[in-house]
Motif scaffolding. Structure first.
Motif, mmCIF file in Angstrom:
data_model
loop_
_atom_site.group_PDB
_atom_site.id
_atom_site.type_symbol
_atom_site.label_atom_id
_atom_site.label_comp_id
_atom_site.label_asym_id
_atom_site.label_seq_id
_atom_site.Cartn_x
_atom_site.Cartn_y
_atom_site.Cartn_z
ATOM 1 N N VAL A 39 0.880 -1.167 0.000
ATOM 2 C CA VAL A 39 0.000 0.000 0.000
ATOM 3 C C VAL A 39 0.914 1.213 0.000
ATOM 4 C CG1 VAL A 39 -1.699 1.308 1.315
ATOM 5 C CG2 VAL A 39 -1.900 -1.182 1.154
ATOM 6 N N LYS A 40 0.738 2.054 -0.998
ATOM 7 C CA LYS A 40 1.596 3.225 -1.168
ATOM 8 C C LYS A 40 0.873 4.487 -0.732
ATOM 9 C CE LYS A 40 3.928 1.007 -5.022
ATOM 10 N NZ LYS A 40 4.279 1.077 -6.444
ATOM 11 N N ILE A 41 1.649 5.528 -0.449
ATOM 12 C CA ILE A 41 1.072 6.826 -0.110
ATOM 13 C C ILE A 41 0.143 7.238 -1.257
ATOM 14 C CG2 ILE A 41 1.555 9.261 0.394
ATOM 15 C CD1 ILE A 41 2.654 7.211 2.492
ATOM 16 N N GLY A 42 -1.065 7.639 -0.912
ATOM 17 C CA GLY A 42 -2.042 8.044 -1.918
ATOM 18 C C GLY A 42 -2.971 6.934 -2.353
ATOM 19 N N ASN A 43 -2.651 5.668 -1.998
ATOM 20 C CA ASN A 43 -3.584 4.585 -2.310
ATOM 21 C C ASN A 43 -4.833 4.728 -1.453
ATOM 22 O OD1 ASN A 43 -1.428 1.652 -2.932
ATOM 23 N ND2 ASN A 43 -1.807 3.437 -4.191
ATOM 24 N N THR A 44 -5.949 4.361 -2.015
ATOM 25 C CA THR A 44 -7.208 4.351 -1.282
ATOM 26 C C THR A 44 -7.611 2.900 -1.087
ATOM 27 O OG1 THR A 44 -7.865 6.476 -2.198
ATOM 28 C CG2 THR A 44 -9.628 5.091 -1.318
ATOM 29 N N ILE A 45 -7.873 2.531 0.164
ATOM 30 C CA ILE A 45 -8.222 1.146 0.456
ATOM 31 C C ILE A 45 -9.679 1.031 0.876
ATOM 32 C CG2 ILE A 45 -5.861 0.454 1.012
ATOM 33 C CD1 ILE A 45 -6.692 0.526 4.004
ATOM 34 N N GLN A 46 -10.211 -0.152 0.662
ATOM 35 C CA GLN A 46 -11.574 -0.517 1.050
ATOM 36 C C GLN A 46 -11.546 -1.990 1.420
ATOM 37 O OE1 GLN A 46 -14.566 -0.307 -2.110
ATOM 38 N NE2 GLN A 46 -15.992 0.522 -0.609
ATOM 39 N N VAL A 47 -12.458 -2.420 2.275
ATOM 40 C CA VAL A 47 -12.455 -3.807 2.735
ATOM 41 C C VAL A 47 -13.759 -4.487 2.341
ATOM 42 C CG1 VAL A 47 -12.186 -5.336 4.731
ATOM 43 C CG2 VAL A 47 -11.054 -3.097 4.725
ATOM 44 N N GLU A 48 -13.622 -5.673 1.755
ATOM 45 C CA GLU A 48 -14.768 -6.543 1.536
ATOM 46 C C GLU A 48 -14.754 -7.584 2.645
ATOM 47 O OE1 GLU A 48 -14.553 -8.220 -2.382
ATOM 48 O OE2 GLU A 48 -15.127 -6.314 -3.319
ATOM 49 N N ILE A 49 -15.858 -7.717 3.317
ATOM 50 C CA ILE A 49 -15.980 -8.624 4.461
ATOM 51 C C ILE A 49 -16.937 -9.737 4.071
ATOM 52 C CG2 ILE A 49 -16.682 -8.815 6.883
ATOM 53 C CD1 ILE A 49 -16.351 -5.608 6.822
ATOM 54 N N GLU A 50 -16.516 -10.978 4.288
ATOM 55 C CA GLU A 50 -17.387 -12.122 4.025
ATOM 56 C C GLU A 50 -17.512 -12.943 5.301
ATOM 57 O OE1 GLU A 50 -17.703 -16.210 1.366
ATOM 58 O OE2 GLU A 50 -15.950 -14.925 1.158
ATOM 59 N N VAL A 51 -18.736 -13.213 5.721
ATOM 60 C CA VAL A 51 -18.972 -14.046 6.898
ATOM 61 C C VAL A 51 -18.702 -15.493 6.502
ATOM 62 C CG1 VAL A 51 -20.673 -14.849 8.586
ATOM 63 C CG2 VAL A 51 -20.679 -12.447 7.835
ATOM 64 N N LEU A 52 -17.826 -16.149 7.263
ATOM 65 C CA LEU A 52 -17.502 -17.553 7.002
ATOM 66 C C LEU A 52 -18.402 -18.481 7.809
ATOM 67 C CD1 LEU A 52 -13.609 -17.311 6.951
ATOM 68 C CD2 LEU A 52 -15.191 -17.305 5.007
ATOM 69 N N ASP A 53 -18.562 -18.196 9.090
ATOM 70 C CA ASP A 53 -19.443 -18.995 9.936
ATOM 71 C C ASP A 53 -19.652 -18.292 11.261
ATOM 72 O OD1 ASP A 53 -17.212 -19.765 11.717
ATOM 73 O OD2 ASP A 53 -16.613 -21.128 10.115
ATOM 74 N N SER A 54 -20.602 -18.799 12.030
ATOM 75 C CA SER A 54 -20.832 -18.298 13.393
ATOM 76 C C SER A 54 -21.153 -19.483 14.278
ATOM 77 C CB SER A 54 -21.951 -17.255 13.429
ATOM 78 O OG SER A 54 -23.172 -17.825 13.033
ATOM 79 N N LYS A 55 -20.821 -19.310 15.544
ATOM 80 C CA LYS A 55 -21.012 -20.408 16.494
ATOM 81 C C LYS A 55 -21.505 -19.831 17.823
ATOM 82 C CE LYS A 55 -17.324 -22.217 18.398
ATOM 83 N NZ LYS A 55 -16.084 -22.961 18.623
ATOM 84 N N GLU A 56 -22.559 -20.427 18.355
ATOM 85 C CA GLU A 56 -23.085 -20.001 19.644
ATOM 86 C C GLU A 56 -22.198 -20.512 20.774
ATOM 87 O OE1 GLU A 56 -27.266 -20.025 22.145
ATOM 88 O OE2 GLU A 56 -27.019 -21.417 20.479
ATOM 89 N N LEU A 57 -22.020 -19.663 21.787
ATOM 90 C CA LEU A 57 -21.317 -20.043 23.013
ATOM 91 C C LEU A 57 -22.304 -19.877 24.160
ATOM 92 C CD1 LEU A 57 -17.897 -18.218 22.478
ATOM 93 C CD2 LEU A 57 -18.402 -20.643 22.162
ATOM 94 N N LYS A 58 -23.066 -20.906 24.432
ATOM 95 C CA LYS A 58 -24.160 -20.822 25.410
ATOM 96 C C LYS A 58 -23.717 -20.349 26.793
ATOM 97 C CE LYS A 58 -27.281 -23.955 23.153
ATOM 98 N NZ LYS A 58 -28.237 -25.021 23.274
ATOM 99 N N PRO A 59 -22.626 -20.883 27.343
ATOM 100 C CA PRO A 59 -22.255 -20.438 28.700
ATOM 101 C C PRO A 59 -21.998 -18.925 28.795
ATOM 102 C CG PRO A 59 -20.999 -22.399 28.103
ATOM 103 C CD PRO A 59 -21.744 -21.945 26.872
ATOM 104 N N GLN A 60 -21.495 -18.340 27.725
ATOM 105 C CA GLN A 60 -21.186 -16.914 27.732
ATOM 106 C C GLN A 60 -22.379 -16.067 27.272
ATOM 107 O OE1 GLN A 60 -19.102 -19.208 26.379
ATOM 108 N NE2 GLN A 60 -17.276 -19.033 27.643
ATOM 109 N N GLY A 61 -23.383 -16.696 26.728
ATOM 110 C CA GLY A 61 -24.566 -15.960 26.278
ATOM 111 C C GLY A 61 -24.355 -15.189 24.988
#
Length: 137
Positions: free
Chosen positions: A97-119
């Protein structure tokens, strides 16, 4: 988005795109100072011009990562619901990434998992940082 999504609302394959941010010389120099990255590649203009592979100042990869995290937070998808950063798997850099570059992020959800004890739960996602040309960085 006033409040972020809870883990149950994230589904595999969901995609989000952040806003954009242009990387400045000031960003790089402040980060180098803060993190103590006093390498010629980041602080020595003569070295940068004459000896580095790039011939111009580049951002440390850790700054690109930090900015990507900031852009992700700014989407609001985890505002008030994100509780902890658990780690990074397979971080890879494709180009500087160079000075003057403009960045953007693409986010993709891979998975989710419930943690019951922590709520709550854990959401795992992939962040792809792109420059203004749409190239992976």
């Amino acid at each position: 988005m006033a409040e972020g999504l809870t883990f149950e609302k994230f589904k595999p394959g969901d995609r989000y795109r952040t806003g954009r941010r242009t990387v400045t010389e000031s960003d790089v120099m402040q980060f180098v100072q803060l993190a103590g990255l006093f390498e010629p590649l980041f602080i020595d203009e003569q070295y940068i011009r004459e000896e580095s592979l790039f011939g111009e100042r580049i951002a440390p990869g850790s700054l690109t990562f930090a900015m990507a995290e900031g852009l992700t937070v700014q989407t609001g998808i985890i505002h008030g619901t994100g509780m902890a950063f658990l780690g990074v798997e397979g971080m890879r850099l494709f180009r500087p990434v160079k000075i003057g570059n403009t960045i953007q992020v693409e986010i993709e959800v891979l998975d989710s998992k419930e943690l019951k004890p922590q709520g709550g739960g854990i959401v795992r996602y992939r962040q792809l940082v792109l420059n203004q040309m749409g190239e992976k960085v």
